[in-house]
Design a protein around this motif. Structure first.
Motif, mmCIF file in Angstrom:
data_model
loop_
_atom_site.group_PDB
_atom_site.id
_atom_site.type_symbol
_atom_site.label_atom_id
_atom_site.label_comp_id
_atom_site.label_asym_id
_atom_site.label_seq_id
_atom_site.Cartn_x
_atom_site.Cartn_y
_atom_site.Cartn_z
ATOM 1 N N CYS A 145 -4.934 2.042 -8.444
ATOM 2 C CA CYS A 145 -4.792 2.119 -7.522
ATOM 3 C C CYS A 145 -5.230 1.539 -6.264
ATOM 4 N N ARG A 146 -6.680 1.137 -7.170
ATOM 5 C CA ARG A 146 -8.042 0.859 -5.824
ATOM 6 C C ARG A 146 -7.623 -0.572 -5.967
ATOM 7 N N LYS A 147 -7.083 -1.799 -6.892
ATOM 8 C CA LYS A 147 -6.843 -2.584 -6.626
ATOM 9 C C LYS A 147 -5.467 -3.004 -6.294
ATOM 10 N N GLU A 148 -4.799 -1.684 -5.922
ATOM 11 C CA GLU A 148 -3.697 -1.464 -4.699
ATOM 12 C C GLU A 148 -3.694 -1.414 -3.105
ATOM 13 N N GLY A 149 -4.626 -1.245 -3.125
ATOM 14 C CA GLY A 149 -5.400 -0.682 -1.582
ATOM 15 C C GLY A 149 -4.856 0.731 -1.878
#
Length: 179
Positions: free
Chosen positions: A164-168
């Motif tokens: 999720c962090r990687k995909e914003g």
């Protein structure tokens, strides 16, 4: 590999889900787990769960409770809120989810699933092609077999959070009060 267990949305509570928005998006059926999703494990329907189900019916949603529990427990809850149900559903197997959609008159594109467990609720919904919403369990006190699964869920959710962090994307949504 772990992606098969990732929910489409992870939110703090069933009661924080913006069901109005999902209705606008074309969803017409909701399949709910009961225990620790709508009420604490084994509890009867309470005022909050009954009001939510009534509100969803009034919006135009078809509702079904899909549980691996035995019929007396599922029927008690379902009868109190006037919903359809399937007991001993065999989650995460597809059969219960497919039967639920048939009973609701919906399909994969118009059905939501809401539950509190990754390895039964979410995995089954994803395997069936249904949009899945994972909610945090209402009560931390659970049966031992569920407690053990929660340790594995924490590991999967760690990787989900990183993705999720990687995909914003938000990892755990707080949602709205639904009012």
């Amino acid at each position: 590999m772990l992606e098969r267990f990732y929910p489409d949305v992870y939110i703090s509570s069933t009661y924080k889900i913006d069901f109005d928005e999902y209705y606008r998006q074309g969803y017409r059926g909701i399949i709910f787990d009961i225990d620790n999703t709508l009420v604490i494990h084994g509890a009867p329907a309470d005022k909050r769960s009954a009001e939510l189900i009534e509100k969803l019916h009034n919006m135009g949603f078809q509702i079904l409770f899909l549980s691996n529990n035995k019929e007396p427990r599922v029927k008690m809850f379902s009868d109190a809120v006037k919903g359809k149900y399937i007991f001993k559903a065999g989650k995460p197997g597809k059969k219960g989810y497919l039967q639920a959609m048939e009973m609701l008159g919906t399909d994969k594109r118009t059905t939501l699933f809401v539950g509190d467990q990754l390895f039964t609720d979410v995995w089954g919904a994803r395997n069936t092609g249904i949009f899945s919403i994972l909610v945090q369990p209402i009560d931390k006190k659970e049966e031992i077999q569920i407690v053990l699964k929660r340790y594995l869920e924490k590991a999967v959710l760690t990787f989900y959070r990183l993705k999720c962090r990687k995909e914003g994307k938000k990892y755990l949504e707080e949602g709205t009060d639904g009012d």
